[in-house]
Design a protein around this motif. Structure first.
Motif, short mmCIF file in Angstrom:
data_model
loop_
_atom_site.label_atom_id
_atom_site.label_comp_id
_atom_site.label_asym_id
_atom_site.label_seq_id
_atom_site.Cartn_x
_atom_site.Cartn_y
_atom_site.Cartn_z
N ALA A 1 -62.32 -37.15 47.67
CA ALA A 1 -61.58 -37.57 48.87
C ALA A 1 -62.41 -38.58 49.67
O ALA A 1 -63.64 -38.49 49.73
CB ALA A 1 -61.26 -36.36 49.75
N ASP A 2 -61.73 -39.53 50.27
CA ASP A 2 -62.42 -40.55 51.06
C ASP A 2 -62.68 -40.11 52.49
O ASP A 2 -63.58 -40.63 53.15
CB ASP A 2 -61.59 -41.83 51.08
N GLY A 3 -61.87 -39.17 52.97
CA GLY A 3 -62.04 -38.70 54.33
C GLY A 3 -61.31 -37.40 54.56
O GLY A 3 -60.58 -36.92 53.68
N PHE A 4 -61.47 -36.85 55.76
CA PHE A 4 -60.93 -35.53 56.07
C PHE A 4 -60.29 -35.56 57.45
O PHE A 4 -60.80 -36.19 58.38
CB PHE A 4 -62.04 -34.48 56.01
N VAL A 5 -59.18 -34.85 57.57
CA VAL A 5 -58.41 -34.80 58.81
C VAL A 5 -58.45 -33.36 59.29
O VAL A 5 -57.86 -32.47 58.66
CB VAL A 5 -56.97 -35.29 58.57
N VAL A 6 -59.14 -33.11 60.39
CA VAL A 6 -59.41 -31.74 60.83
C VAL A 6 -59.33 -31.66 62.35
O VAL A 6 -59.26 -32.68 63.04
CB VAL A 6 -60.81 -31.27 60.37
N GLY A 7 -59.38 -30.45 62.87
CA GLY A 7 -59.41 -30.27 64.31
C GLY A 7 -59.49 -28.80 64.68
O GLY A 7 -58.75 -27.98 64.14
N CYS A 8 -60.38 -28.47 65.60
CA CYS A 8 -60.54 -27.10 66.08
C CYS A 8 -60.65 -27.10 67.60
O CYS A 8 -61.41 -27.91 68.17
CB CYS A 8 -61.80 -26.46 65.50
N LEU A 9 -59.91 -26.19 68.24
CA LEU A 9 -59.99 -26.06 69.69
C LEU A 9 -60.54 -24.69 70.06
O LEU A 9 -60.50 -23.74 69.26
CB LEU A 9 -58.60 -26.22 70.31
N ARG A 10 -61.03 -24.59 71.29
CA ARG A 10 -61.44 -23.31 71.85
C ARG A 10 -60.29 -22.73 72.65
O ARG A 10 -59.33 -23.44 72.99
CB ARG A 10 -62.69 -23.49 72.72
N PRO A 11 -60.34 -21.45 73.01
CA PRO A 11 -59.24 -20.84 73.76
C PRO A 11 -58.94 -21.53 75.08
O PRO A 11 -57.79 -21.50 75.55
CB PRO A 11 -59.73 -19.40 73.99
N ASP A 12 -59.94 -22.19 75.68
CA ASP A 12 -59.74 -22.85 76.97
C ASP A 12 -59.09 -24.23 76.84
O ASP A 12 -58.88 -24.92 77.83
CB ASP A 12 -61.06 -22.95 77.75
N GLY A 13 -58.79 -24.64 75.61
CA GLY A 13 -58.12 -25.92 75.40
C GLY A 13 -59.06 -27.09 75.16
O GLY A 13 -58.60 -28.21 74.93
N ASN A 14 -60.35 -26.83 75.22
CA ASN A 14 -61.32 -27.89 74.94
C ASN A 14 -61.64 -27.94 73.45
O ASN A 14 -61.41 -26.99 72.70
CB ASN A 14 -62.60 -27.68 75.74
N LEU A 15 -62.18 -29.08 73.02
CA LEU A 15 -62.56 -29.24 71.63
C LEU A 15 -63.68 -28.26 71.29
O LEU A 15 -64.61 -28.07 72.08
CB LEU A 15 -63.04 -30.68 71.41
N ASP A 16 -63.59 -27.63 70.12
CA ASP A 16 -64.66 -26.75 69.66
C ASP A 16 -65.74 -27.62 69.02
O ASP A 16 -65.71 -27.89 67.82
CB ASP A 16 -64.12 -25.72 68.66
N THR A 17 -66.65 -28.09 69.85
CA THR A 17 -67.64 -29.06 69.38
C THR A 17 -68.58 -28.48 68.33
O THR A 17 -69.02 -29.21 67.43
CB THR A 17 -68.44 -29.62 70.56
N ASP A 18 -68.90 -27.20 68.40
CA ASP A 18 -69.80 -26.60 67.41
C ASP A 18 -69.16 -26.65 66.02
O ASP A 18 -69.81 -27.02 65.04
CB ASP A 18 -70.11 -25.15 67.78
N ARG A 19 -67.90 -26.30 65.95
CA ARG A 19 -67.22 -26.31 64.66
C ARG A 19 -66.98 -27.75 64.18
O ARG A 19 -67.09 -28.03 62.98
CB ARG A 19 -65.91 -25.54 64.74
#
Length: 258
Positions: A89-107
């Motif tokens: 694959a050339d790239g990946f399309v992903v996304g994770c949020l935290r319960p408060d609606g902010n981006l889950d930066t650790d993940r």
């Protein structure tokens, strides 16, 4: 305006081939586009990779619904990114949020590392995050290449104002990939009004099933969607968008050099 990108989201080999014939610069490959897309199968990826010679970004989303994932679900995402990276694959399309609606930066950082040299797109989890400007800043820091967004609205035309602001804020660091409701008409408007240059479309139409015998009173899926309705990318819709992008880009270049 720099170079443009026309990405087409597909969930079948047939749609992928139609998108490339229409002029797609890149594919986003998924399964179950009718519910917003989920992670594609291995054989699906292999067949599309064999049939198409454009870059392929793989959507990695284990289920329909929100973007707050359990530990098991996140482990699936991590393993799938690694698997598709090894498959080419050339790239990946992903996304994770935290319960408060902010981006889950650790993940997101963990996924960025797992993706290796592959490109990374933050998908429309961005459109339901609490603060788009904060998330854009975090995306830049993490090293995410692209944000797929409709401007936190149902369609890109409704989200035009925020899209314009995001494009200005992103600068050359992050591509703002305009999605949801993208067609030739929307592209013409958004290129002109907010200087958008990256677009994501499905170009999908409903094709009738080849089944002759039909049991019409049995429904196995989402109410309102017929069992004999097949979603496919329309080559002509992609081609219309491609030709418009090329014409607008050539016009811009001629004005700039003239």
């Amino acid at each position: 305006m720099g170079n443009y990108i026309l990405e087409v989201c597909v969930d079948s080999v047939e749609s992928a081939k139609a998108a490339v014939r229409g002029g797609a610069d890149r594919l986003e490959l998924c399964a179950n586009l009718v519910i917003g897309g989920t992670t594609p199968g291995i054989s699906q990826f292999k067949q599309v990779r064999k049939a198409c010679d454009v870059p392929i970004n793989v959507l990695v989303r284990p289920r329909y619904g929100d973007f707050l994932y359990t530990d098991h679900e996140f482990q699936m995402i991590m393993e799938d990114v690694e698997m598709f990276r090894k498959l080419g694959a050339d790239g990946f399309v992903v996304g994770c949020l935290r319960p408060d609606g902010n981006l889950d930066t650790d993940r997101m950082k963990a996924l960025r590392e797992k993706a290796g040299k592959g490109r990374m797109t933050l998908h429309r989890a961005f459109d339901v995050c609490r603060d788009p400007y904060r998330s854009l800043k975090e995306v830049k820091e993490i090293g995410v290449d692209t944000i797929l967004t409709s401007g936190q609205q149902d369609t890109c035309m409704k989200g035009k104002a925020l899209l314009g602001e995001l494009i200005r804020e992103a600068g050359d660091e992050t591509d703002i990939l305009v999605g949801s409701g993208v067609n030739a008409e929307a592209i013409a408007c958004l290129m002109e009004e907010i200087d958008a240059r990256c677009f994501h479309m499905s170009g999908k139409v409903i094709a009738d099933s080849g089944m002759i015998y039909r049991k019409e009173d049995v429904n196995m899926g989402i109410p309102g969607i017929g069992e004999y309705d097949i979603f496919r990318t329309d080559e002509n819709l992609v081609s219309q968008a491609k030709k418009l992008l090329e014409a607008k880009t050539c016009l811009h270049k001629s004005i700039k050099t003239g």
